[in-house]
Scaffold this active site. Structure first.
Site, mmCIF file in Angstrom:
data_model
loop_
_atom_site.group_PDB
_atom_site.id
_atom_site.type_symbol
_atom_site.label_atom_id
_atom_site.label_comp_id
_atom_site.label_asym_id
_atom_site.label_seq_id
_atom_site.Cartn_x
_atom_site.Cartn_y
_atom_site.Cartn_z
ATOM 1 N N GLN A 54 0.847 -1.183 0.000
ATOM 2 C CA GLN A 54 0.000 0.000 0.000
ATOM 3 C C GLN A 54 0.890 1.244 0.000
ATOM 4 O O GLN A 54 1.677 1.461 0.915
ATOM 5 C CB GLN A 54 -0.894 -0.008 1.250
ATOM 6 C CG GLN A 54 -1.469 1.338 1.671
ATOM 7 C CD GLN A 54 -2.500 1.868 0.709
ATOM 8 O OE1 GLN A 54 -2.157 2.564 -0.243
ATOM 9 N NE2 GLN A 54 -3.759 1.537 0.944
ATOM 10 N N ARG A 56 0.105 4.306 0.440
ATOM 11 C CA ARG A 56 -0.263 5.279 1.453
ATOM 12 C C ARG A 56 0.033 4.712 2.838
ATOM 13 O O ARG A 56 -0.493 3.681 3.224
ATOM 14 C CB ARG A 56 -1.754 5.612 1.334
ATOM 15 C CG ARG A 56 -2.230 6.646 2.333
ATOM 16 C CD ARG A 56 -3.705 6.915 2.110
ATOM 17 N NE ARG A 56 -4.198 7.934 3.011
ATOM 18 C CZ ARG A 56 -5.451 8.357 3.038
ATOM 19 N NH1 ARG A 56 -6.323 7.838 2.210
ATOM 20 N NH2 ARG A 56 -5.832 9.283 3.891
ATOM 21 N N SER A 70 -19.212 7.994 11.678
ATOM 22 C CA SER A 70 -20.188 7.837 10.595
ATOM 23 C C SER A 70 -20.551 6.370 10.406
ATOM 24 O O SER A 70 -21.722 6.022 10.214
ATOM 25 C CB SER A 70 -19.609 8.405 9.291
ATOM 26 O OG SER A 70 -20.461 8.136 8.196
ATOM 27 N N GLN A 78 -19.669 1.830 1.364
ATOM 28 C CA GLN A 78 -18.909 1.288 0.233
ATOM 29 C C GLN A 78 -18.024 0.143 0.713
ATOM 30 O O GLN A 78 -17.066 0.360 1.451
ATOM 31 C CB GLN A 78 -18.051 2.383 -0.400
ATOM 32 C CG GLN A 78 -17.291 1.900 -1.628
ATOM 33 C CD GLN A 78 -16.527 3.023 -2.318
ATOM 34 O OE1 GLN A 78 -16.605 4.164 -1.908
ATOM 35 N NE2 GLN A 78 -15.791 2.688 -3.354
ATOM 36 N N GLU A 96 -8.543 0.889 2.760
ATOM 37 C CA GLU A 96 -7.854 0.779 4.058
ATOM 38 C C GLU A 96 -8.412 1.755 5.096
ATOM 39 O O GLU A 96 -8.464 1.436 6.282
ATOM 40 C CB GLU A 96 -6.349 0.982 3.892
ATOM 41 C CG GLU A 96 -5.586 0.710 5.183
ATOM 42 C CD GLU A 96 -4.097 0.475 4.990
ATOM 43 O OE1 GLU A 96 -3.367 0.461 5.991
ATOM 44 O OE2 GLU A 96 -3.669 0.298 3.828
ATOM 45 N N ARG A 98 -11.549 2.707 5.381
ATOM 46 C CA ARG A 98 -12.781 2.089 5.882
ATOM 47 C C ARG A 98 -12.451 0.914 6.800
ATOM 48 O O ARG A 98 -13.125 0.688 7.809
ATOM 49 C CB ARG A 98 -13.632 1.614 4.699
ATOM 50 C CG ARG A 98 -14.481 2.697 4.046
ATOM 51 C CD ARG A 98 -14.922 2.303 2.652
ATOM 52 N NE ARG A 98 -13.879 2.550 1.675
ATOM 53 C CZ ARG A 98 -13.776 1.900 0.528
ATOM 54 N NH1 ARG A 98 -14.632 0.949 0.210
ATOM 55 N NH2 ARG A 98 -12.808 2.188 -0.319
ATOM 56 N N ASN A 130 -24.525 -6.428 -13.428
ATOM 57 C CA ASN A 130 -25.186 -5.831 -12.274
ATOM 58 C C ASN A 130 -25.694 -4.422 -12.598
ATOM 59 O O ASN A 130 -26.792 -4.028 -12.208
ATOM 60 C CB ASN A 130 -24.212 -5.765 -11.100
ATOM 61 C CG ASN A 130 -24.877 -5.297 -9.820
ATOM 62 O OD1 ASN A 130 -25.875 -5.851 -9.393
ATOM 63 N ND2 ASN A 130 -24.317 -4.272 -9.197
ATOM 64 N N ARG A 133 -29.123 -3.997 -14.280
ATOM 65 C CA ARG A 133 -30.360 -4.288 -13.549
ATOM 66 C C ARG A 133 -31.197 -3.020 -13.381
ATOM 67 O O ARG A 133 -30.673 -1.914 -13.318
ATOM 68 C CB ARG A 133 -30.036 -4.873 -12.168
ATOM 69 C CG ARG A 133 -29.531 -6.300 -12.205
ATOM 70 C CD ARG A 133 -28.967 -6.704 -10.862
ATOM 71 N NE ARG A 133 -29.820 -6.294 -9.747
ATOM 72 C CZ ARG A 133 -29.396 -6.202 -8.491
ATOM 73 N NH1 ARG A 133 -28.143 -6.450 -8.200
ATOM 74 N NH2 ARG A 133 -30.238 -5.841 -7.540
#
Length: 304
Positions: A54, A56, A70, A78, A96, A98, A130, A133
Site C-alpha cells: 500500500q 499510502r 459515521s 462502500q 484501508e 474504511r 449488475n 439491472r
C-alpha cells in the site's frame, strides 16, 4: 430498509460458505465461485491483512475518528475489496481507511468484495451485468462504476464503451460518491432522488449538505427548490437578479436553453447561464474540487 437487511443476510450466508473447508474457493472454476464474484460478503476483520505494498502509509487520526463515527451511525456504505490468499485468509486491495475506521468503531465484520485467482473477466462481466439491472439505486450504480475504474483499470471513456452509457452520465453518478455518507444512505433508502443528490454535491462542506438534506426531507422540497436553496447558500447575491438578465430555463430562448442542457450533460455539471436583454451573456461552469476542475479542464482541452 428491507432491501439492506436482505443484502446483509446474503453477505452472512456467503461468509459461512467461505468458512466451510469443503467449499474452499480458490479459482473462478471452483464450485460456488459464481456466488462470490461480484457479491458483497461479510468478512471478519481479523481475517484480513493490510496490503504491504500500500503506497499510502499515513492516515489522519481525526478524519479516521470522524469516519468511525459515521460508520457507527450508518454502517460501511462502500464495501472494501480484498484478495483471497488462503482458507479464510484475505489481503486488503482497496479501502484501508474504511478498514481502519471499522476497527476503530468496534466492528467485528465488514462488507467486502472478494477477488480470487483469474477472476478479472468474471468480475468485469458480473459488474457490467449488475449495472444493467433495473432495481439498482443511484449509489449502487455509482459504486459499480467506481469498482470497474479502480479494479479493472478502466478510464471513464472506456467504461462508457463497456456499459453503453454516455461519459457524462457516468461522471454524474461518480460525483454522488462525494456526498456525505448520511446523504448517500438517504438516497439508497429512497428519501431523496439522484436529482437532489446532484444539487447537494455542489456544496463541499458536509455539514451544509446535511443541513440542506434535513430541510429537503422535512419540507419535502423538489429538486428545483433544492437547487435554489443550494445556490442561495453558495452565493447569496444570486437571489437578487438584474432585470436585464434572464437565468431560468423558461426565460431563455429555446436554442440557448437546448445548448445549456447539452453543455450540462457533456461536463457532468449543472451549467448556469446569464443572458442580457441585448443577447450577450456568460456561462458558469461549477466545480467541486481541484480534481473536478482538472477533469473539466481536460474535457475542454480535448476539444481543441
Amino acid at each position: 430498509m428491507a432491501k439492506a437487511t436482505k443484502k446483509q443476510a446474503l453477505g452472512r450466508g456467503l461468509s459461512a460458505l467461505l468458512k466451510d473447508p469443503e467449499n474452499d474457493i480458490k479459482s473462478v472454476d471452483d464450485k460456488n465461485a459464481d456466488k462470490v464474484v461480484g457479491n458483497i460478503i461479510e468478512l471478519e476483520l481479523e481475517s484480513i491483512d493490510v496490503n504491504p505494498f500500500q503506497p499510502r502509509t499515513s492516515f489522519n487520526d481525526e478524519t479516521l475518528r470522524e469516519l468511525a463515527t459515521s460508520i457507527k451511525e450508518v454502517g460501511v456504505i462502500q464495501p472494501i475489496t480484498v484478495r483471497k490468499l488462503d482458507f479464510n485468509s484475505y489481503q486488503l486491495v482497496s479501502g484501508e481507511r474504511r478498514f481502519r475506521a471499522s476497527k476503530l468503531a468496534g466492528l467485528k465484520t465488514i462488507p467486502a468484495y472478494i477477488r480470487i485467482a483469474n477472476d478479472h473477466e468474471s468480475l468485469t462481466m458480473a459488474l457490467v451485468e449488475n449495472i444493467q439491472r433495473q432495481d439498482l439505486d443511484p449509489i449502487e450504480i455509482a459504486l459499480s462504476y467506481q469498482r470497474l475504474i479502480d479494479e479493472i483499470s478502466l478510464t471513464q471513456e472506456q467504461l462508457s464503451d463497456r456499459v453503453g452509457k454516455k461519459r457524462s452520465t457516468i461522471a454524474n453518478y461518480l460525483r454522488l460518491l462525494k456526498l456525505d455518507p448520511i446523504v448517500q444512505t438517504g438516497m439508497r433508502d429512497g428519501f431523496i432522488s439522484m436529482g437532489h443528490g446532484r444539487a447537494l454535491i455542489n456544496l463541499e462542506n458536509n455539514q451544509q449538505q446535511l443541513d440542506i438534506y434535513e430541510k429537503v426531507i422535512g419540507k419535502g422540497l423538489s429538486v428545483r427548490e433544492t437547487e435554489k436553496l443550494v445556490k442561495s447558500l453558495k452565493d447569496p447575491s444570486e437571489n437578487s437578479t438584474s432585470e436585464s438578465t434572464t437565468t431560468t430555463p423558461s426565460q431563455l430562448p429555446k436554442d440557448i436553453a437546448k445548448g445549456v442542457k447539452e453543455f450540462s450533460e457533456y461536463f457532468g455539471a449543472k451549467i448556469d447561464v446569464k443572458v442580457s436583454s441585448k443577447g450577450s451573456g456568460k456561462l458558469i461552469i461549477p466545480f467541486s474540487s481541484q480534481e473536478d476542475f482538472n477533469r473539466l479542464k481536460k474535457l475542454i482541452n480535448s476539444e481543441n
